[in-house]
Design an enzyme around this catalytic site. Structure first.
Site, PDB file in Angstrom:
ATOM      1  N   SER A 226      -3.700  -7.863  -5.586  1.00 54.76           N
ATOM      2  CA  SER A 226      -4.591  -9.005  -5.779  1.00 54.76           C
ATOM      3  C   SER A 226      -3.930 -10.105  -6.604  1.00 54.76           C
ATOM      4  O   SER A 226      -3.004  -9.856  -7.388  1.00 54.76           O
ATOM      5  CB  SER A 226      -5.876  -8.553  -6.472  1.00 54.76           C
ATOM      6  OG  SER A 226      -5.615  -8.199  -7.822  1.00 54.76           O
TER       7      SER A 226
ATOM      8  N   VAL B  46      -4.217  -9.556 -10.600  1.00 53.73           N
ATOM      9  CA  VAL B  46      -3.247  -8.590 -11.117  1.00 53.73           C
ATOM     10  C   VAL B  46      -1.833  -9.152 -10.998  1.00 53.73           C
ATOM     11  O   VAL B  46      -0.988  -8.940 -11.876  1.00 53.73           O
ATOM     12  CB  VAL B  46      -3.365  -7.239 -10.388  1.00 53.73           C
ATOM     13  CG1 VAL B  46      -2.316  -6.258 -10.892  1.00 53.73           C
ATOM     14  CG2 VAL B  46      -4.761  -6.652 -10.584  1.00 53.73           C
TER      15      VAL B  46
ATOM     16  N   GLU C 201       3.590 -10.457  -3.898  1.00 49.71           N
ATOM     17  CA  GLU C 201       2.966 -10.677  -2.596  1.00 49.71           C
ATOM     18  C   GLU C 201       1.484 -10.422  -2.789  1.00 49.71           C
ATOM     19  O   GLU C 201       1.047  -9.279  -2.931  1.00 49.71           O
ATOM     20  CB  GLU C 201       3.579  -9.741  -1.552  1.00 49.71           C
ATOM     21  CG  GLU C 201       3.339 -10.207  -0.117  1.00 49.71           C
ATOM     22  CD  GLU C 201       1.959  -9.871   0.394  1.00 49.71           C
ATOM     23  OE1 GLU C 201       1.135 -10.819   0.502  1.00 49.71           O
ATOM     24  OE2 GLU C 201       1.697  -8.701   0.668  1.00 49.71           O
TER      25      GLU C 201
ATOM     26  N   CYS D  31      -3.722  -8.903   3.886  1.00 51.45           N
ATOM     27  CA  CYS D  31      -3.488 -10.155   3.160  1.00 51.45           C
ATOM     28  C   CYS D  31      -3.325 -11.318   4.139  1.00 51.45           C
ATOM     29  O   CYS D  31      -3.526 -12.480   3.762  1.00 51.45           O
ATOM     30  CB  CYS D  31      -2.270 -10.038   2.255  1.00 51.45           C
ATOM     31  SG  CYS D  31      -0.772  -9.523   3.106  1.00 51.45           S
TER      32      CYS D  31
END
Length: 539
Positions: free
Chosen positions: A247, A250, A268, A302
């Protein structure tokens, strides 16, 4: 390798599996003190895939120390030989592809067809990087001095800490592990706890391929222990690079932590990926692409489609096509031929329900027979299997999303797609960039000028034309900008820059001190010289 019965999974330090039920683990945790969680099948919540023994922060430090001790010897192995180890890993994955794919489906609920594709991506990655072991790793550079040679070399960083999510439990880790190992690094890998069985299987295959003890280390820990362990390992000088997939919040924490040690991590992160439909878009193709991009893997990629930005002249026609495609789509048991199965884990189901609560009065949801979790009170027509057995949710498209809506600006990580309209391409590009993510994007048009203008205006790291926002190939750079990442690129030859450092060598052969820029002798030039103008009539 197939985990027919539940399996205890613990940290792998120095290539050995530690069962914390049998003895104290690498962190000195006694059996009755170890925290044990279960990894369950999200399609059949009563089925335990693995019992996972979670380690503490000390195990991460111990794993990093083991990696540090093993790394130098691994770096001394010639790159072509390391490439052969990567090649063997790829062959083992290919030979065990069906067992590994079925394990992925059991543990994270990904449809079997998609799981097979994910496993194939590991094979493709290994094929690419096996050859990289024999490619030139540096250059011979001409010197401005006589009798001097200049060289450049790629050198391994040392120890790479890899932290990955579980939506792609084996493919995405391979993007880090394969190039890191190929270039002579040792690794510590912390996967998602709910994908621990997949991680253990992948490490088993690495070990079988010939990766030496201590070079690839698996640690299973929760987020709190990981953050503390990573900080301690960095403070101790045991980690030289962090690769993180997860995320955006984080990722910010990891980036700040690494920055304190003057390190640049490979981040990423999330995405809110737009699909723009130009007035000349092939709407049938766009609807099929939106179906796969928005709802494949239950929208838990993602690169999943976030918002369709349709020109006002095609908005209604596209909506009709997407509605029909969604109504025909089969959802259910991931072992069957379905568009998508369950959400990954209970925490993601809870998060998705929060996003559903963001639907407002000005929105027009469509796409299924109900909203929320599929069950007897809210059935899905044509559902395959038993909806009460797992974490199954209705697909939904929300028409009328506005730039100020949370559904427009925030990653939703579930089977939900926004829909809005635009008048001109400049407005479409502005809307596409508005959320601040920059991972993947797509445009449907037959006009090359429109493609060029969109590509130059969009801030996404990946652009697709007339196809999905998902489905990058293994030999292309993968990564995003803004809220999607820090510009690092994974996969393809570009990831080598993440896993190595450049070293230059100046070799003086003249027997004397030659000073660059100061002792360079350049023949004098007469810059005032001009050719005579030819005589004769002027043209």
């Amino acid at each position: 390798m197939t985990l027919v019965q539940p399996r205890r999974v613990a940290a792998v330090i120095g290539g050995r599996q530690h069962d914390l039920y049998a003895a104290a683990g690498p962190a000195g945790i006694a059996p009755d003190e170890a925290r044990v969680i279960t990894s369950t099948n999200p399609a059949h919540l009563g089925e335990v895939v693995a019992e996972v023994v979670l380690d503490g922060a000390e195990a991460i430090v111990a794993a990093a120390a083991a990696a540090r001790a093993a790394q130098r010897e691994w770096a001394d192995v010639p790159p072509p030989v390391r490439g052969e180890v990567i090649g063997a890993f790829g062959r083992l994955v290919e030979d065990n592809a069906e067992a590994l794919a079925r394990l992925v489906t059991r543990e994270v609920g990904k449809p079997l067809a998609e799981a097979r594709g994910e496993v194939q991506e590991i094979v493709d990655t290994c094929t690419l990087f096996r050859a990289e072991g024999r490619r030139p790793q540096g250059q011979t550079v001409p010197s401005e001095m006589p009798d001097r040679e200049l060289f450049t070399y790629r050198e391994p960083l040392g120890v790479v800490m890899v932290i990955t999510a579980g939506n792609f439990p084996v493919a995405v880790p391979s993007w880090y592990l394969v190039p890191a190992l190929l270039t002579g690094n040792a690794v510590v890998w912390k996967p998602a706890e709910y994908a621990a069985a997949c991680a253990a299987a992948l490490v088993d295959l690495l070990t079988a391929a010939g990766v030496p003890a201590g070079v690839a280390n698996l640690v299973l820990a929760d987020g709190a222990a990981t953050s503390v362990g990573l900080e301690r390992a960095l403070d101790a000088g045991l980690v030289d690079k962090v690769g993180f997939t997860g995320s955006t919040p984080v990722g910010r924490f990891v980036g700040a932590l690494c920055g304190r040690h003057l390190q640049t991590p490979c981040l990423e992160l999330g995405g809110k990926n737009p699909m723009v439909l130009a007035p000349d878009a092939d709407l049938d193709a766009a609807a099929n692409a939106a179906l796969f991009a928005g709802f494949g893997t239950a929208g838990q990629r993602c690169t999943s489609l976030g918002t369709v930005i349709a020109h006002e002249s095609v908005h209604d026609a596209f909506r009709r096509r997407l509605t029909a495609a969604l109504e025909r789509a089969v959802i259910g048991d991931p072992m069957r031929d379905v568009l998508y199965g369950p959400l990954l884990d209970a925490r993601f189901a809870a998060g998705f329900e929060e996003h559903l609560a963001s639907i407002r009065d000005h929105h027009e949801p469509f796409g299924s027979t109900a909203l929320g979790r599929i069950g007897p009170a809210s059935p899905r027509r044509g559902f395959a299997g038993d909806p009460e057995a797992g974490l199954y949710y209705h697909p939904v498209v929300v028409d009328g999303v506005r730039p100020e809506d949370d559904l427009f600006t925030e990653e939703t990580f579930g089977p939900i797609v926004g829909l809005t309209s635009y008048r001109n391409l400049e407005e479409a590009v502005e809307l596409a960039n508005r959320p601040g993510y920059g991972l993947s994007s797509s445009i449907f048009t037959g006009d090359p000028v429109t493609v060029r203008r969109f590509r130059r205006g969009i801030r996404a790291g990946m652009v697709s034309v007339n196809t999905s926002t998902s489905g990058a190939e293994a030999h292309l750079p993968f990564g995003g900008n803004g809220r999607s990442g820090n510009g690092a690129r994974q996969s393809g030859q570009w990831v080598l820059d993440q896993m190595t450092r450049w070293q230059s060598l100046t070799w003086e052969l003249s027997g004397r001190l030659q000073k660059a820029q100061m002792d360079v002798s350049v023949p004098a030039a007469d810059l005032s010289f001009r050719l005579p103008m030819p005589a004769g009539p002027q043209q």
